[in-house]
Scaffold this motif. Structure first.
Motif, PDB file in Angstrom:
ATOM      1  N   GLU A 141       0.828  -1.347  -0.127  1.00 26.13           N
ATOM      2  CA  GLU A 141      -0.078   0.042   0.048  1.00 26.13           C
ATOM      3  C   GLU A 141       0.639   1.309  -0.008  1.00 26.13           C
ATOM      4  O   GLU A 141       0.249   2.181  -0.210  1.00 26.13           O
ATOM      5  N   CYS A 142       1.927   1.066   0.385  1.00 29.34           N
ATOM      6  CA  CYS A 142       3.053   2.412   0.393  1.00 29.34           C
ATOM      7  C   CYS A 142       3.845   2.666  -0.521  1.00 29.34           C
ATOM      8  O   CYS A 142       4.063   3.769  -0.997  1.00 29.34           O
ATOM      9  N   LEU A 143       4.533   1.710  -1.052  1.00 30.42           N
ATOM     10  CA  LEU A 143       5.637   1.921  -1.804  1.00 30.42           C
ATOM     11  C   LEU A 143       5.329   1.673  -3.524  1.00 30.42           C
ATOM     12  O   LEU A 143       4.379   1.122  -3.841  1.00 30.42           O
ATOM     13  N   THR A 144       5.771   2.561  -3.909  1.00 31.11           N
ATOM     14  CA  THR A 144       5.566   2.318  -5.781  1.00 31.11           C
ATOM     15  C   THR A 144       6.961   1.951  -6.319  1.00 31.11           C
ATOM     16  O   THR A 144       7.273   0.929  -6.227  1.00 31.11           O
ATOM     17  N   ASP A 145       7.513   2.806  -6.906  1.00 33.58           N
ATOM     18  CA  ASP A 145       8.738   2.491  -7.827  1.00 33.58           C
ATOM     19  C   ASP A 145       9.791   3.679  -7.690  1.00 33.58           C
ATOM     20  O   ASP A 145       9.751   4.682  -8.710  1.00 33.58           O
ATOM     21  N   PRO A 146      10.835   3.690  -7.108  1.00 30.85           N
ATOM     22  CA  PRO A 146      11.214   2.962  -5.873  1.00 30.85           C
ATOM     23  C   PRO A 146      10.653   3.563  -4.662  1.00 30.85           C
ATOM     24  O   PRO A 146      10.587   2.941  -3.348  1.00 30.85           O
ATOM     25  N   PHE A 147      10.321   4.835  -4.440  1.00 31.17           N
ATOM     26  CA  PHE A 147       9.726   5.456  -3.533  1.00 31.17           C
ATOM     27  C   PHE A 147       8.140   5.465  -3.170  1.00 31.17           C
ATOM     28  O   PHE A 147       7.508   4.784  -3.739  1.00 31.17           O
ATOM     29  N   ILE A 148       7.842   6.294  -2.240  1.00 30.00           N
ATOM     30  CA  ILE A 148       6.501   6.194  -1.904  1.00 30.00           C
ATOM     31  C   ILE A 148       5.719   7.163  -2.810  1.00 30.00           C
ATOM     32  O   ILE A 148       4.607   6.343  -3.303  1.00 30.00           O
ATOM     33  N   LEU A 149       6.324   7.983  -3.674  1.00 27.76           N
ATOM     34  CA  LEU A 149       5.558   8.484  -4.601  1.00 27.76           C
ATOM     35  C   LEU A 149       6.568   8.518  -5.838  1.00 27.76           C
ATOM     36  O   LEU A 149       7.147   9.515  -6.421  1.00 27.76           O
ATOM     37  N   ASP A 150       6.538   7.270  -6.457  1.00 24.38           N
ATOM     38  CA  ASP A 150       7.167   6.911  -7.678  1.00 24.38           C
ATOM     39  C   ASP A 150       8.773   7.077  -7.486  1.00 24.38           C
ATOM     40  O   ASP A 150       9.342   6.801  -6.660  1.00 24.38           O
ATOM     41  N   ASP A 151       9.239   8.220  -8.398  1.00 24.79           N
ATOM     42  CA  ASP A 151      10.555   8.410  -8.366  1.00 24.79           C
ATOM     43  C   ASP A 151      10.913   9.788  -7.529  1.00 24.79           C
ATOM     44  O   ASP A 151      12.135  10.132  -7.524  1.00 24.79           O
TER      45      ASP A 151
END
Length: 203
Positions: A141-151
C-alpha cells in the motif's frame, strides 16, 4: 540548528532530511544505554525523554513527523506541492508513527504498556509477526517505484527508510518483499544516507 539524536533510532530520519535539504546543523548524540535520554539536562530539551529533538533559534521541536514537516518547509522539494500527493506522503508517516514504530517498540519497551515481565516477553515474541504484517502493508500500500511517490524522494521516504532498517533485527524475512528491498537499495545509494553513515550516525 542542533539535532539531538541516538544512533539507530528514528531520529536519523531527520538527519537524512537535513542532508537532503542542504541545511547546516550541529548534532548532540545521546547514549540510550547510559540513560542520557532520562538525564535532567536532556529533560530541559525534551521532557518526553525521546529523540529526535531539533533546536531552531532557541525553539525546541519534537516528534519526527513535525520536524520533518519543518525541514520540508525550508526545502519545498522534499514534499509535493500537490495537496493530494502531500497527504499520501504524510499518511505513510502517520502510519509509521502510530502503528509500525509501536510494533517495533514492543520488542524492548514493553514496560511502557505493562508492569509484569511475563507480559513484556509476550510482546517481544509477537514482534516478528506484527512487523511482518506492517512490512506487508508497506509493500502493498505504500511503495511504488522505488519510493512512496514513484521516483520522487520526500521526507516520508527518510522516515520509512529508518523504520524498515529495523526489520531484519525484528525477525522479518525481507525475501517476500521486493519493493522494500528495492527501496532500501535506492535509499542506500543516496548521498544523504552515505553522508550519515560516514558520520557514524547509523550502522
Amino acid at each position: 540548528m542542533k539535532l539531538y539524536y541516538a544512533t539507530g533510532t528514528i531520529s536519523i530520519a531527520v538527519a537524512i532530511a537535513l542532508e537532503e535539504a542542504g541545511l547546516a546543523y550541529d548534532t548532540h548524540q545521546l547514549d540510550f544505554a547510559a540513560g542520557d535520554q532520562q538525564s535532567p539536562d536532556y529533560a530541559k530539551v525534551n521532557p518526553k525523554g525521546r529523540v529526535p529533538a531539533l533546536e531552531v533559534d532557541g525553539t525546541i521541536l519534537t516528534e519526527t513527523g513535525a520536524i520533518l514537516d519543518y525541514v520540508a518547509a525550508q526545502a519545498p522539494t522534499l514534499l509535493p506541492a500537490n495537496p493530494i500527493d502531500a497527504a499520501k506522503a504524510r499518511s505513510v508517516m502517520y502510519y509509521l508513527a502510530s502503528t509500525m514504530h509501536v510494533n517495533h517498540a514492543h520488542k524492548m519497551r514493553g514496560h511502557r504498556w505493562a508492569d509484569q515481565e511475563s507480559s513484556w516477553k509476550d510482546m517481544t515474541a509477537k514482534v516478528p509477526e506484527t512487523m511482518t504484517a506492517s512490512a506487508q502493508f508497506v509493500e502493498d500500500e505504500c511503495l511504488t517505484d522505488p519510493f512512496i511517490l514513484d521516483d520522487r524522494f520526500t521526507i516520508a521516504d527518510a522516515y520509512l527508510f529508518m523504520v524498515c532498517s529495523w526489520l531484519p533485527g525484528d525477525g522479518v524475512d525481507l525475501a517476500p518483499f521486493p519493493k522494500i528491498r528495492a527501496f532500501m537499495e535506492a535509499m542506500g545509494a543516496r548521498d544523504s544516507v552515505k553522508t550519515i553513515r560516514a558520520k557514524g550516525m547509523m550502522r
